[in-house]
Design a protein around this motif. Sequence first.
Motif, PDB file in Angstrom:
ATOM      1  N   SER A 149      -6.897  -7.263 -13.585  1.00 20.41           N
ATOM      2  CA  SER A 149      -6.235  -8.444 -13.005  1.00 20.41           C
ATOM      3  C   SER A 149      -7.281  -9.363 -12.412  1.00 20.41           C
ATOM      4  CB  SER A 149      -5.314  -8.060 -11.845  1.00 20.41           C
ATOM      5  OG  SER A 149      -4.205  -7.368 -12.284  1.00 20.41           O
ATOM      6  N   PHE A 199      -5.831  -8.751  -1.758  1.00 17.60           N
ATOM      7  CA  PHE A 199      -6.130  -9.151  -3.136  1.00 17.60           C
ATOM      8  C   PHE A 199      -4.893  -9.849  -3.675  1.00 17.60           C
ATOM      9  CE2 PHE A 199      -5.591  -8.261  -7.714  1.00 17.60           C
ATOM     10  CZ  PHE A 199      -6.661  -9.011  -8.172  1.00 17.60           C
ATOM     11  N   THR A 200      -5.105 -11.013  -4.266  1.00 17.30           N
ATOM     12  CA  THR A 200      -3.975 -11.725  -4.877  1.00 17.30           C
ATOM     13  C   THR A 200      -4.354 -12.239  -6.258  1.00 17.30           C
ATOM     14  OG1 THR A 200      -2.455 -13.590  -4.722  1.00 17.30           O
ATOM     15  CG2 THR A 200      -4.612 -13.891  -3.689  1.00 17.30           C
ATOM     16  N   THR A 201      -3.380 -12.182  -7.163  1.00 14.36           N
ATOM     17  CA  THR A 201      -3.613 -12.774  -8.484  1.00 14.36           C
ATOM     18  C   THR A 201      -3.161 -14.238  -8.481  1.00 14.36           C
ATOM     19  OG1 THR A 201      -1.475 -11.807  -9.054  1.00 14.36           O
ATOM     20  CG2 THR A 201      -3.427 -10.704  -9.896  1.00 14.36           C
ATOM     21  N   THR A 229      -0.750 -19.856  -4.662  1.00 16.95           N
ATOM     22  CA  THR A 229       0.471 -19.813  -3.844  1.00 16.95           C
ATOM     23  C   THR A 229       0.188 -19.606  -2.357  1.00 16.95           C
ATOM     24  OG1 THR A 229       0.731 -17.419  -4.111  1.00 16.95           O
ATOM     25  CG2 THR A 229       1.794 -18.804  -5.777  1.00 16.95           C
ATOM     26  N   TYR A 257       6.167  -0.604  -0.498  1.00 14.85           N
ATOM     27  CA  TYR A 257       5.916  -1.225  -1.810  1.00 14.85           C
ATOM     28  C   TYR A 257       4.474  -1.702  -1.950  1.00 14.85           C
ATOM     29  CZ  TYR A 257       6.563  -6.295  -0.522  1.00 14.85           C
ATOM     30  OH  TYR A 257       6.464  -7.568  -0.017  1.00 14.85           O
ATOM     31  N   VAL A 258       3.750  -1.659  -0.862  1.00 12.35           N
ATOM     32  CA  VAL A 258       2.319  -1.943  -0.957  1.00 12.35           C
ATOM     33  C   VAL A 258       1.574  -0.604  -0.956  1.00 12.35           C
ATOM     34  CG1 VAL A 258       0.334  -3.018   0.159  1.00 12.35           C
ATOM     35  CG2 VAL A 258       2.523  -4.213   0.054  1.00 12.35           C
ATOM     36  N   LEU A 259       0.733  -0.443  -1.959  1.00 15.25           N
ATOM     37  CA  LEU A 259       0.052   0.845  -2.144  1.00 15.25           C
ATOM     38  C   LEU A 259      -1.363   0.776  -1.595  1.00 15.25           C
ATOM     39  CD1 LEU A 259       1.107   1.377  -5.867  1.00 15.25           C
ATOM     40  CD2 LEU A 259       2.292   2.178  -3.818  1.00 15.25           C
ATOM     41  N   TYR A 298      -4.373   0.451  -4.301  1.00 14.18           N
ATOM     42  CA  TYR A 298      -4.644  -0.704  -5.158  1.00 14.18           C
ATOM     43  C   TYR A 298      -5.185  -1.880  -4.349  1.00 14.18           C
ATOM     44  CZ  TYR A 298      -4.175  -4.102  -8.865  1.00 14.18           C
ATOM     45  OH  TYR A 298      -4.441  -5.056  -9.800  1.00 14.18           O
ATOM     46  N   ILE A 358      -1.263  -7.140   1.379  1.00 12.88           N
ATOM     47  CA  ILE A 358      -0.963  -8.338   0.583  1.00 12.88           C
ATOM     48  C   ILE A 358      -0.582  -9.525   1.468  1.00 12.88           C
ATOM     49  CG2 ILE A 358      -0.142  -6.979  -1.388  1.00 12.88           C
ATOM     50  CD1 ILE A 358       2.746  -8.017  -0.543  1.00 12.88           C
ATOM     51  N   MET A 359      -0.775 -10.705   0.904  1.00 12.41           N
ATOM     52  CA  MET A 359      -0.130 -11.891   1.468  1.00 12.41           C
ATOM     53  C   MET A 359       1.167 -11.991   0.678  1.00 12.41           C
ATOM     54  SD  MET A 359      -2.224 -15.093  -0.228  1.00 12.41           S
ATOM     55  CE  MET A 359      -1.584 -15.854  -1.727  1.00 12.41           C
ATOM     56  N   HIS A 376       7.700 -16.874  -4.835  1.00  9.13           N
ATOM     57  CA  HIS A 376       7.133 -16.772  -6.186  1.00  9.13           C
ATOM     58  C   HIS A 376       6.784 -15.352  -6.626  1.00  9.13           C
ATOM     59  CE1 HIS A 376       7.332 -21.065  -6.121  1.00  9.13           C
ATOM     60  NE2 HIS A 376       6.689 -21.061  -4.955  1.00  9.13           N
ATOM     61  N   ASP A 377       7.230 -14.393  -5.897  1.00 12.40           N
ATOM     62  CA  ASP A 377       7.010 -13.012  -6.306  1.00 12.40           C
ATOM     63  C   ASP A 377       8.309 -12.246  -6.095  1.00 12.40           C
ATOM     64  OD1 ASP A 377       4.788 -10.734  -6.773  1.00 12.40           O
ATOM     65  OD2 ASP A 377       6.285 -10.035  -5.342  1.00 12.40           O
ATOM     66  N   ARG A 392       9.091  -9.005  -5.836  1.00 13.35           N
ATOM     67  CA  ARG A 392       9.160  -7.945  -4.820  1.00 13.35           C
ATOM     68  C   ARG A 392       9.191  -8.549  -3.426  1.00 13.35           C
ATOM     69  NH1 ARG A 392       3.818  -5.441  -7.079  1.00 13.35           N
ATOM     70  NH2 ARG A 392       3.533  -7.702  -7.103  1.00 13.35           N
ATOM     71  N   ARG A 416      -6.603  -1.385 -12.304  1.00 14.02           N
ATOM     72  CA  ARG A 416      -5.637  -0.371 -11.882  1.00 14.02           C
ATOM     73  C   ARG A 416      -6.213   1.042 -12.020  1.00 14.02           C
ATOM     74  NH1 ARG A 416      -1.095  -1.417  -9.662  1.00 14.02           N
ATOM     75  NH2 ARG A 416      -0.680  -3.638  -9.810  1.00 14.02           N
TER      76      ARG A 416
HETATM   77  C1  ANZ Z   1       0.348 -13.107  -3.653  1.00 16.34           C
HETATM   78  C2  ANZ Z   1       1.215 -13.345  -4.816  1.00 16.34           C
HETATM   79  C3  ANZ Z   1       1.988 -14.442  -5.094  1.00 16.34           C
HETATM   80  C4  ANZ Z   1       1.150 -12.319  -5.721  1.00 16.34           C
HETATM   81  C5  ANZ Z   1       2.715 -14.442  -6.253  1.00 16.34           C
HETATM   82  C6  ANZ Z   1       1.853 -12.267  -6.881  1.00 16.34           C
HETATM   83  C7  ANZ Z   1       2.650 -13.383  -7.150  1.00 16.34           C
HETATM   84  P1  ANZ Z   1      -1.396  -7.101 -10.463  1.00 16.34           P
HETATM   85  O1  ANZ Z   1      -1.056  -8.172 -11.440  1.00 16.34           O
HETATM   86  O2  ANZ Z   1      -0.723  -5.824 -10.735  1.00 16.34           O
HETATM   87  O3  ANZ Z   1      -2.859  -6.982 -10.222  1.00 16.34           O
HETATM   88  N1  ANZ Z   1      -0.545  -6.660  -4.708  1.00 16.34           N
HETATM   89  C8  ANZ Z   1      -1.870  -6.663  -4.442  1.00 16.34           C
HETATM   90  N2  ANZ Z   1      -2.252  -5.482  -3.920  1.00 16.34           N
HETATM   91  C9  ANZ Z   1      -1.164  -4.703  -3.897  1.00 16.34           C
HETATM   92  C10 ANZ Z   1      -0.932  -3.381  -3.460  1.00 16.34           C
HETATM   93  N3  ANZ Z   1      -1.908  -2.623  -2.963  1.00 16.34           N
HETATM   94  N4  ANZ Z   1       0.316  -2.878  -3.580  1.00 16.34           N
HETATM   95  C11 ANZ Z   1       1.318  -3.658  -4.063  1.00 16.34           C
HETATM   96  N5  ANZ Z   1       1.159  -4.910  -4.469  1.00 16.34           N
HETATM   97  C12 ANZ Z   1      -0.072  -5.435  -4.399  1.00 16.34           C
HETATM   98  O4  ANZ Z   1      -0.722  -7.559  -9.079  1.00 16.34           O
HETATM   99  C13 ANZ Z   1      -1.419  -8.231  -8.123  1.00 16.34           C
HETATM  100  C14 ANZ Z   1      -0.410  -8.786  -7.141  1.00 16.34           C
HETATM  101  O5  ANZ Z   1       0.310  -7.670  -6.609  1.00 16.34           O
HETATM  102  C15 ANZ Z   1      -1.078  -9.491  -6.012  1.00 16.34           C
HETATM  103  O6  ANZ Z   1      -0.878 -10.882  -6.083  1.00 16.34           O
HETATM  104  C16 ANZ Z   1      -0.236  -9.072  -4.815  1.00 16.34           C
HETATM  105  O7  ANZ Z   1       0.789 -10.043  -4.763  1.00 16.34           O
HETATM  106  C17 ANZ Z   1       0.305  -7.734  -5.213  1.00 16.34           C
HETATM  107  F1  ANZ Z   1       3.475 -15.493  -6.511  1.00 16.34           F
HETATM  108  O8  ANZ Z   1      -0.400 -11.949  -4.014  1.00 16.34           O
HETATM  109  B1  ANZ Z   1       0.204 -11.268  -5.180  1.00 16.34           B
END
Ligand code: ANZ
Length: 738
Positions: free
Chosen positions: A263, A285-287, A291, A365-367, A370, A375-376, A381-382, A384, A458
């Motif tokens: 990712s 960490f955010t993808t 946002t 739901y936050v692990l 990973y 998380i933020m 937009h997400d 979960r 992952r």
């Molecule tokens: C903000 C955000 C906004 C996200 C959005 C997603 C969508 P992948 O693609 O699987 O890498 N994330 C990060 N660390 C996590 C953890 N330890 N446990 C659960 N969720 C976690 O997923 C990365 C996204 O999963 C990250 O981007 C974070 O949510 C969440 F519109 O950040 B995201």
Amino acid sequence: MWNDSVNRAGDETPSLSRYFVQMENSATRNDPFPSDAVTYDPSAIELKWQRLWQERGTNHTDLKRAQRPFYALMMFPYPSAEGLHVGNLFAFTGNDIYGRFQRLMGHNVFEPFGYDAFGIHSENYALKVGQHPMELIPRNIVNFQRQIERAGLMVDWRYRLATTDPNYYKWTQWLFLQLLKQGLAYKKQAAVNWCPKDKTVLANEQVVSGGICERCGTPVEQRLLEQWFFRISNYAPRLLENLDHIDWSETTKTAQRNWIGRSEGAELAFETHDLNGKECEIRVFTTRPDTIYGATYMVLAPEHPLVESLTKPKQKKHVDEYREKTKNQDLVTRKTSTEKTGVFTGSYAINPATEKEIPIWISDYVLMEYGTGAIMAVPAHDERDFAFAQAFGLPIRHVIAPADGQEPPDDRAFVAHGETERLINSGEFTGLGAVEGNEAIIAWLERRGIGHASVNYRLRDWLVSRQRYWGCPIPVVYCERDGMVPVPESELPVELPDVEDYQPRGRSPLGAAEDWVNTTCPICGGPALRETDTMDTFVDSSWYFLRYCDARNDEAAWDREVLRAWMPADQYIGGIEHAILHLMYARFFVKALADMELLDVQEPFAALFTQGMILGPDGGKMSKSAGNVVSPAPIVERYGADAARCYALFIGPPDQDAAWSEKSLEGVHRFLARLWRVGDELAPGADEAPATNAARQPPSPEGDALALVRKANWAIDKVTGDMSGRFAFNTAIAAIME
Ligand code: ANZ
């Protein structure tokens, strides 16, 4: 008479039933070779030739002198049953036929065989039948071997190996020590999936939906244990990139890619204060850095180290209860559960973009494993985060719109972020496309020194400790003075002791072997204790294909020169069930060994073919409990190995599952019988004479003979095409029948 479900190869598949109907008719009505003709006695024929192969060393391959090496490798079996399963035979036959084909094409083919004899499969079987694996497994191996030989595989038995042989696992231990030297093996406390029934740690993929043990169906728990790991995560980028250079099916490559799970995104810090008012930061960490203006709260994994110092006294009771509750949950349930639960810590962080205070929660739901374990949360937009915000009444702020001038929906998370989507409510970034916005915000984070672009994988490190008896001992000792000390290479192997009570009870049964556990420290000579965990069986099987090539070497694990000629294996054939883990681990070993300059290749298997399964006659998966297991021994005895082999490959496209049918096997047997009688009629005694094929052919055939030569050439062409890299055994056999 033919089970339709096996006739699945589309247009190309000949109508198998047609052949059998013809055969049946001819057997009863107009058979040109009535029963007083010579009879086909497969046992006599096969035993005679198998004995001759043995006497002449027909299947011996001189690995040091081969001109055109071809390594025909098949996944070695667990000898965890009395004898072969018809499915094993099917898999090995495919490889064997392919090897024979390559030999006919002029290659020096190496077809070795061995046994993946350590591990939970074998141990569970031994426990079930109430016999000690040290007696049972060698006996099973003898049975396997007899059946493989009887099935006529062109195995060079001089290279046979069993992972339970001290002469093999000495080198498994040696490899462990090399990884340890490189920092690629390490020990740490880890939450693990624990099966209370099997009393062992399970890998994530051994936990199936709903948090159930794949093997026994028991709900899995979480436990904290000191465990050994291999640092496979270091190799994630190379394991991913190299997939582009190997000849594997897209399905398998995709499975590998998903498992590695790359990712792209950003890592950034949110500021907060701990209970003492001291400034600290939460890294996420955010993808979706685009946002960031929509991050209205944060979530930490319940195990996150900051939870303790961020939880306000008022929230402490709730937080502690929640952490206690989630401690026993397995990771798979945590990842897949749709019901959102969580607790507020009482603390707030500052969103660096909006500069607003946002609440910090904890939720399962936050692990922790990973990213950064935090998380933020961007509920707009997400999915979960949206579900969580809905459940707890947290604010939702839209920052991405479907296109200029449009509003995002407010009854669900709007997750699209492609060409047309635009940033809204995002300060100086408002109006940018989602993709440009992403880049612009990463640049802004970097300028402010609070974040940077980042890639996450992952793929987790490989947990190799097993609290079980039947495995390769881990070659380290613990000394009060010197701590953990590797066993010197000169003292390998650390032999597995003969422990009478090997029932798994949560702690390794090796702990009970006091004479064995108590040893001396190689450094200070003082008292030391041996490591009592054994290695995951996947360690044994991650390098056996290297050892095959130099199986009798007592001085080293292998001779690098020999492997230079034979690796990577030209063709690897085996079951789809090993398409992820085993292949990933073997690839990791080979890369790590190449980095240590012990090997000269980057990949273990140049080409891979995964076979389907042979199902029971009822179309269900063969299993003892379903009572539909077919054992090959009586079949070979009754119809002959040739008929069994031919049938196994004729049953359908080999990459698909197919139901076993004895009736169809009889059809194949009749075909071979007929072939034998035709041969005897046209060239009596041919099998006694030396092979002088060329001299036998009439100089210029005409009439029927010419038609036959033509047909034969057509068949050769067809078989060559069907076999070459395609493994279309079934259509090749149909051409031969024609
Ligand atoms: C903000 C955000 C906004 C996200 C959005 C997603 C969508 P992948 O693609 O699987 O890498 N994330 C990060 N660390 C996590 C953890 N330890 N446990 C659960 N969720 C976690 O997923 C990365 C996204 O999963 C990250 O981007 C974070 O949510 C969440 F519109 O950040 B995201």
